[in-house]
Design an enzyme around this catalytic site. Sequence first.
Site, short mmCIF file in Angstrom:
data_model
loop_
_atom_site.label_atom_id
_atom_site.label_comp_id
_atom_site.label_asym_id
_atom_site.label_seq_id
_atom_site.Cartn_x
_atom_site.Cartn_y
_atom_site.Cartn_z
N GLY A 108 -21.15 20.95 101.50
CA GLY A 108 -22.71 20.11 101.11
C GLY A 108 -23.35 20.44 99.94
CB SER A 109 -26.67 20.74 99.26
OG SER A 109 -26.92 19.20 99.59
CB THR A 110 -24.28 25.38 99.96
OG1 THR A 110 -22.68 24.70 100.43
CG2 THR A 110 -24.99 25.48 101.08
#
Lengths: 385, 643
Positions: free
Chosen positions: B335-337
Amino acid sequence: MALHSSLSAPRRGMSIFDKLRQTTWGLVALVTLVSSVGFAMLYSAAGGSFDPWASRQMIRFFVGLGLMLGVAVVDLRFFFRIAYPFYFVALVLLTAVDVAGAIGMGAQRWLDLGVIQIQPSELMKLSVVLVLARYFHRLGPEDVGNPVKLIWPIFLVLVPAALVVKQPDLGSAIIIGLTGAIIFFLAGVRLWKFIVVGAGGAAVVPIAWGFLREYQKNRVLTFLNPENDPLGSGYHIIQSKIALGSGGIWGKGFLQGTQSHLQFLPEKQTDFIFTMLSEELGFVGGLALIGIYSLILLYGVGIAVRSRSQFGRLVAVGILGGFFVYAFVNMAMVMGLLPVVGVPLPLVSYGGTAMMTLLMGFGLLINVYIHRDVHIGRSGAGEDG
Amino acid sequence: MPSLLHRDNARSKLFTRRLAILAGGQLTLFGLLIGRMYYLQVIESERYKVLADENRINLRLLPPPRGRIIDRYGEPLAINRLNYRIVVIPEQTGSVPMTLDVLSEIVPIGDNDRRRILREVARKRRFLPVTVRDNLSWDEVSRVAVNTPDLPGVMIDVGSTRAYPYAAELSHILGYVAPPSEADLTGDPLLELPDFRVGRNGVERIYDLALRGRAGTSQIEVNALGRPIRELARNEGEPGHDLVLTLDLNLQRFAAERLAREEKSVVPGLPPEERSGAAVLIDVANGDILALVSVPGYDPNEFNKGISGPLWRSLLSNSRTPLTNKAISGQYPPGSTFKMMVAMAALEAGLATPELRVSCPGFLEFGDNKFHCWKKGGHGALDMVEAIKQSCDVYFYEVARRIGIDRITQMSRRFGLGHTLGLDLPGERAGLMPTREWKLATTGVTWQQGESLVAGIGQGYVLATPLQLAVMTARIANGGFAVTPHLTRDLIAGRRLAARPAVSFPPVGVSQQALAIAARGMRGVVNDPRGTAYGARIVDATMAMAGKTGTSQVRRITAEERRVGLRKPSQVPWKERDHALFVGYAPVDNPRYAVAVVVEHGGGGSAVAAPVARDILRAAQLRERERPEPLLRVAEQPPDRRS
């Protein structure tokens, strides 16, 4: 010493003290030495304890020692005279044991007279010697060559031997038979006659086989191939060889025998005591024991040679012969050279009767030495030489 | 009487001659015996000595105590606990069944046990002990001990069992031991001892040989019946090496407890549920794993005696997969990580500058598809740092579109994604960093550019494990050094620390400018009021953290759902809820710890994962203050850090 004997004091009037002075103390010392080896081994067999074997064996030895000296100082001609009565008493007792054994069950070697127990086969070992010596003493050299004259003494040997085999006590029978054979040989019986008898005996073997008990047959078969049955009858021989071989040259040390103490070795206090000795004291220890036995034999040979009477000579070799057969058969047996026949190691194995017989035999041997110059006539009448 | 004398002389001579022959013969026979003795006792002696020893010596193996496993401060994690058992020696009892009758009034003995005991008694020699029951409680031990005078032949015997005092919190790291299976048998007789166990999982498996030690031997003299007489010689062998982990038990337990339960239920009105997830705390400088947690765990002690069927089945069927170590085997869309990777790939490729501004209306149209931002109304125009801070999806769709998948993958690999990292634990997975080539080879379909856009926000094919995310974060935090994780530092041999050579890691190969942009973004995520994890910031400035939230979808959101509005997590079945992720490091200015937290189907990264990560980082820094002297020398900082 023997050469000057005719010059020495007349024997007729020898007191007991004179006789004791004449006693071959060297022989007594050797006998005591061998017995002491026995005490030590019995002490070890009990795991370093005088109880239960060594202490009793020592008591027997001291009683036997007294008996030996007693026998030694009696006039030799007395034994000459009582040879036949003694023999027949022994024969009767032997028969009685057989009968009792037939009535009772299984092996019967002992005769319980209430007060004491006697083993007639042991008495017979001595009386056969006496009776044969007496017979051949009276037989001239020319008569020895006559086969007919040999029939009676053969009987004298075979009858008790057969009775003993029936008991069944193969070991004693062998000793009686071989003792007889040795006396025959030294009496001058021709060698070819032994060969004839030997051949005849071999012919009888298949028949005799049928008379052997099952366990005796097994022992012979096992001897022929011990690995055949390693956990049964062959076990004893294999374990004995392992114990003996593992002793090596110097042995594992007194009281350090592993095989004997851990009960891998059967009957370590009786028939297999030589194995234990060899395990603990090694090749060197065994050699020493054989050395002492050899010294005793040579001592006996010296005594026999010095005796001026044929009776004395034959008694001496008869006793020595029995002693040798005991020692040889026992040691050969534990080394796997002969089948296990149940013969004790003389003066070492635990057992009162054999000890008594042997010490009385040595008494006779000393007796022959003390009375070496006593002349014994054909009838047994004493004439000093 | 000359003739008589002559006759007797002749007889005497014959006698003497024959006696000489006889004596010679006898001595010869004695010589034969001596020869035989020489053969047995001198020539063949060695053979018979061997036979004699075989006869009497029983070699008994003494199992070596298995090495302990301890944490970095020396706290025991796996120990050997005494196992009391009742044994009965048949020959000393009057009757075994009667003894068991009496005994069963003191401690329960089941019918099955009873049958087994009687069977063993019948089979074994009567002086050998037979186990009646083992793993006795202390209470039972004392009850039996009091009664032993009335129970001849009954004894209490002490063995050793592996024990894990902190069962579930460490289950995935330690693994467990179990009786050797057929396949384990190497011919080493040690393995056939009844008490012997081999490592089956975790470090127990990886370091099994070192932990085992070397068996001692005891030479027991036995008699012809096999009864022991005495001990002849004893060789104690070598106990297994103690194993020191880099783990801090305290932090490990804290992380496990913090992660295990929801602080408040996703579904209003219901009690907080058990969570499924993983957390990894790593030292950014040297790669020491300080905590590695996967929840839920299981009790490894159960495997020791052989696990029961129902328990095993319940572990297997549990939807929260307690048997899997999710920290290294769980693969999740990051995801956004993942956005730092995309940003740095663009900067390094020269296809974007930090000043690049992208306007976010809430979606990006590309070809026939509309790619949505998580923020429905859009973020407006943002630069790169701001895009990381606010986690704008449209910005990263645009950047990904510009650089393509291969550059993204290339960059993320430098940070430890897409391949295993060589952690000393079994079961590490590689994750997935796709390339055009890879897709063609595995699916036979060419890469679609739209797939690059999806990868740009850490969705689609992209997969990473929590361990990889922690390492990625550590490499950002330490200024671009390729630290690799490890769980064990040393085996203690003879109580002395075997020093491990200081490790220095190669640089990952990224400019400090690019790293600084990523770091600035991550600092803002937590510490800027506009950041997605501002609510989870560490207030104490000396311990402040930086980080990045992530919320990864496990299913596609349909156009219909977009139209009627997204459902609340409580309205979605657990299995369909988003994964909550957070990566972070602290302290911001001189980072020492990096953490990655994944909560499976936990919901939003900022609400669920970030607070957990914050608490772990805070605990790690507090821990350092209260306990500065580790058993292990913490390795030196990587040398010549580029500035």
